[in-house]
Design a protein around this motif. Structure first.
Motif, mmCIF file in Angstrom:
data_model
loop_
_atom_site.group_PDB
_atom_site.id
_atom_site.type_symbol
_atom_site.label_atom_id
_atom_site.label_comp_id
_atom_site.label_asym_id
_atom_site.label_seq_id
_atom_site.Cartn_x
_atom_site.Cartn_y
_atom_site.Cartn_z
ATOM 1 N N PHE A 126 37.182 16.716 6.822
ATOM 2 C CA PHE A 126 36.010 17.189 6.092
ATOM 3 C C PHE A 126 35.103 16.064 5.630
ATOM 4 C CE2 PHE A 126 33.941 18.473 2.089
ATOM 5 C CZ PHE A 126 33.131 19.479 2.596
ATOM 6 N N ASP A 127 35.682 14.966 5.166
ATOM 7 C CA ASP A 127 34.861 13.857 4.656
ATOM 8 C C ASP A 127 34.023 13.198 5.750
ATOM 9 O OD1 ASP A 127 35.741 14.207 2.061
ATOM 10 O OD2 ASP A 127 37.438 12.841 2.301
ATOM 11 N N ARG A 128 34.367 13.445 7.010
ATOM 12 C CA ARG A 128 33.601 12.848 8.118
ATOM 13 C C ARG A 128 32.502 13.785 8.626
ATOM 14 N NH1 ARG A 128 38.946 11.961 9.701
ATOM 15 N NH2 ARG A 128 38.745 13.305 11.551
ATOM 16 N N LEU A 129 32.413 14.980 8.077
ATOM 17 C CA LEU A 129 31.372 15.927 8.486
ATOM 18 C C LEU A 129 30.002 15.436 8.026
ATOM 19 C CD1 LEU A 129 30.465 18.782 9.524
ATOM 20 C CD2 LEU A 129 30.843 19.581 7.178
ATOM 21 N N PRO A 130 29.044 15.241 8.940
ATOM 22 C CA PRO A 130 27.693 14.812 8.533
ATOM 23 C C PRO A 130 27.062 15.847 7.612
ATOM 24 C CG PRO A 130 27.995 14.515 10.901
ATOM 25 C CD PRO A 130 29.173 15.309 10.419
ATOM 26 N N ARG A 131 26.653 15.414 6.436
ATOM 27 C CA ARG A 131 26.113 16.340 5.435
ATOM 28 C C ARG A 131 24.798 16.978 5.880
ATOM 29 N NH1 ARG A 131 30.675 16.062 4.431
ATOM 30 N NH2 ARG A 131 31.657 15.669 2.411
ATOM 31 N N GLU A 132 24.082 16.324 6.794
ATOM 32 C CA GLU A 132 22.833 16.922 7.291
ATOM 33 C C GLU A 132 23.085 18.248 8.014
ATOM 34 O OE1 GLU A 132 22.465 12.534 6.945
ATOM 35 O OE2 GLU A 132 23.887 13.894 7.918
ATOM 36 N N THR A 133 24.324 18.496 8.424
ATOM 37 C CA THR A 133 24.633 19.733 9.138
ATOM 38 C C THR A 133 24.571 20.946 8.225
ATOM 39 O OG1 THR A 133 26.208 18.380 10.389
ATOM 40 C CG2 THR A 133 26.236 20.741 10.800
#
Length: 323
Positions: A126-133
């Motif tokens: 989860f911490d590697r999920l790009p927040r722009e998504t």
């Protein structure tokens, strides 16, 4: 590519049916216990409270006002004990229900190798999920988390809700299933296909994602729904106009619930499948499980997700690797 290609074999399905039958026998037994335990446990408290209240009334001096105090404590105490014993009476059912998902979900997804089921934990990816998504959020919760290996790639699949605020001011950034996986070829940067934002959200997203530039897929239908953003335009352009556009078009035809999203960041790939309903929702303990009504749709949806994840993995791959 069809989701049916990712369904378990008839042999596996037959095994699932047998395990459901075994669970049904346990569920029926638990229900029988609850039917007599609830009235007996709660009934004993009611009888005890009524008896003590009668003794108070017999022994009390009607001219003394303080006698109402023991009655109040008696009724409050009786209510507390009745609630406690009610849940104790339900324990055969609740205990079986608590273990139900732990047992059934890995069984349902038995066609996934090295399957592991957890609940309520923060997924590793989860911490590697790009927040722009997903946009802005400051609160998150996780429900079911399933990890394993499908065909030739490991994945982590989990239910997530991401939101900001609370109560009437709560704004949901995402609610549904996220599939995380390793891409065939790493993408040199970050590339996201996010839901098209309104003008206000678009403006603030541009402020906080100033390093990300927008691209067009050249497909009018996709460009009307998606914002394509990247920090490596040169590497992203052939993907956005090629395999990513194909994958999103296929996904729009096979996922009927809401608009999915895709993100690539280095060797990490993410597929976000929005759905308001709990994806792994199963019937309550009082309702029998039916394979066709409850289990088959879940397997079909999971197959569609893994089929799409397998396709998304190939977006940035060289032709020889993708084949």
């Amino acid at each position: 590519m069809e989701a049916a290609d990712f369904m378990p074999s008839e042999t596996v399905i037959a095994g699932i049916r047998r395990d459901i039958e075994a669970y049904e026998a346990k569920r029926a037994s638990a229900q029988k216990q609850v039917r007599w335990r609830v009235p007996v446990f709660v009934g004993l408290v009611v009888v005890f409270v009524a008896l003590i209240a009668w003794l108070f009334n017999v022994a009390a001096d009607p001219h003394e006002q303080w006698v109402s105090t023991p009655h109040v404590f008696l009724y409050l105490g009786g209510l507390f004990v009745a609630v406690f014993l009610y849940f104790q009476a339900l324990r055969p059912a609740t205990r079986l229900q608590q273990s139900f998902r732990d047992t059934l979900l890995p069984m349902i997804f038995g066609f996934v190798r090295d399957v592991r089921y957890q609940r309520g934990v923060r997924p590793n990816s989860f911490d590697r999920l790009p927040r722009e998504t997903v946009g802005a959020f400051n609160r998150q919760s996780f429900d079911d988390v399933i990890s394993g290996r499908y065909e030739d790639f490991p994945f982590e699949l989990y239910e997530a809700k991401l939101w900001e605020g609370s109560g009437k001011s709560e704004t949901t950034a995402f609610k549904g299933v996220i599939v995380a996986f390793k891409t065939i070829e790493p993408f040199p940067g970050t590339l996201v296909a996010a839901r098209k934002a309104n003008k206000v959200v678009h403006f603030f997203r541009g402020i906080f994602a100033s390093k990300m530039q927008e691209l067009s897929s050249g497909v009018d239908e996709l460009d009307a729904k998606y914002e394509f953003r990247t920090d490596n335009v040169e590497a992203a352009r052939p993907l956005v106009t090629g395999r990513m556009a194909q994958a999103l078009t296929w996904l729009g035809e096979t996922w009927p619930y809401d608009q999915a999203r895709v993100a690539l960041s280095g060797s990490d790939g993410f597929l976000l499948m929005p759905r308001s309903k709990n994806f792994f929702e199963l019937p309550v303990i009082s309702e029998p499980i039916d394979y066709q009504a409850h289990v088959a749709p879940m397997i079909s949806d999971l197959g569609a997700m893994l089929a799409t994840a397998a396709l998304v993995r190939k977006i940035g791959a060289r032709d020889e690797a993708a084949g």
